[in-house]
Design a protein around this motif. Structure first.
Motif: not given
Length: 375
Positions: A65, A201-203, A205, A245, A278, A280, A285, A287-288
């Protein structure tokens, strides 16, 4: 050129002086336009080149990041610096008429500062501040005559060079060609990498050949088992893990078991709080996505009402006792069920389990007076 067969006699001295000044002004405008055009092409080349370099760097080694933020901030700094140096400065601080006059004299040759002196005459003062009309009129007349003669046939192309514009255009075209070549050769890897650099900073892959597909946002009843599947849409991998999570606590990892070629599944039991997950596998991986826990609906109370038909002319509904096992209602009446529920309820309904027909014999019917005068 100045109209008339004898420009020295048919046109006034002031008019000829202003004409020479306009020649210098037009040349300056052309120089500014050329500088802005060349600067624009070079600024575009710098911006596109920075994007190409960032994409190549991200594809060679996946950037964290912090690295993506540095590329993003560097691009904006590059664009701002190029715009300030190549566009704002030429637009806000164009060359002076004296500077342009010197360029014209160098291009023509043999002018010996005559054009500079004419510019001073047009301004009404010399560069040192003294009045420009202090010279004798015949000398001024001769100066304007000689300057006009030496500028005969002058074209601004002698001073305004288009080589810089062509060169910067070529640089911008090369940068755009490299960017287009990367887009055509890399396909979705290019678009994913570009999106990573645009939203550092985006989620998102990373851009790899292996691609995993997750089922997306999920919802499950509290305490019920939840099955999550994964499909390998491109490439191959032998192992896929689920990273769960919770709202408070460290992430937990669960391995998925293979059920078919390119398909994996895992079952989670006893989820009691909203979480995120997410998938992996193979250095990539997904996205969340959120997992929403739904509270089980509970029917706390049911109230039953009988709405009488219109021919009875009674508007108020009749309540049914809570412990009544049978609901009796006149023909064409309506029965309403009002349920008080708790939990995450999406919809509800009443089910008619069985319909039956019962007959009974009424031995006696009492006649009653509804109104005093009419039976």
């Amino acid at each position: 050129s100045i109209p008339g067969e004898s420009p020295l006699t048919s046109v006034s001295l002031d008019e000829r002086t202003r004409h020479l000044t306009r020649v210098v002004s037009r040349t300056r405008a052309g120089l500014v336009a050329t500088a802005l055009t060349a600067g624009l092409f070079l600024a575009v080349a710098a911006a596109v080149g920075w994007v190409v370099g960032g994409i190549v760097l991200a594809l060679a080694a996946p950037l964290p990041v912090a690295g993506r933020v540095a590329v993003f901030a560097g691009w904006w700094a590059c664009v701002a610096a190029a715009a300030a140096a190549l566009l704002l400065v030429p637009a806000l601080r164009p060359p002076s008429l004296d500077t342009v006059a010197v360029l014209i004299e160098r291009a023509r040759g043999g002018m010996h500062n005559r054009l500079l002196t004419v510019i001073d005459l047009a301004r009404g003062r010399r560069r040192d501040g003294s009045p420009a009309r202090a010279a004798r009129p015949e000398m001024v007349e001769r100066l304007v005559e000689q300057t006009t003669s030496r500028l005969e046939g002058y074209r601004s192309g002698r001073v305004i060079k288009g080589r810089t514009v062509a060169r910067n255009l070529g640089i911008a075209a090369v940068a755009a060609t490299l960017l287009g070549g990367l887009a055509l050769s890399l396909g979705d890897r290019f678009s994913i990498t570009l999106e990573l650099l645009r939203n550092p900073t985006a989620d998102i892959p990373p851009a790899t050949w292996l691609q995993l597909a997750a089922p997306g946002p999920l919802a499950v009843l509290e305490g019920e088992p939840l099955e999550i599947g994964c499909e390998v849409t491109r490439g191959e991998t032998d192992a896929v893990s689920l990273v769960l999570t919770p709202p408070d606590g460290p992430p937990a990892r669960y391995p998925l078991r293979p059920i078919a070629a390119g398909r994996f599944v895992v079952t989670l039991d006893g989820l009691t709080a909203d979480s995120a997950y997410r998938l992996e596998g193979g250095n990539t991986w997904t996205r969340t996505f959120p997992i929403t826990i739904l509270r089980r609906p509970v029917i706390e109370e049911v109230t039953t009402l009988v709405r009488l038909p219109a021919y009875m002319r009674i508007d108020e509904p009749l309540p049914v006792e809570p412990d009544a096992l049978t609901i009796e209602a006149p023909y064409e009446a309506a029965v309403e069920f009002l349920a008080t529920v708790s939990g995450d309820v999406a919809e509800g309904g009443a089910r008619l389990l069985e319909r039956s027909l019962a007959r009974r014999t009424v031995e006696r019917v009492d006649e009653r007076v509804w109104f005093e005068d009419d039976l």
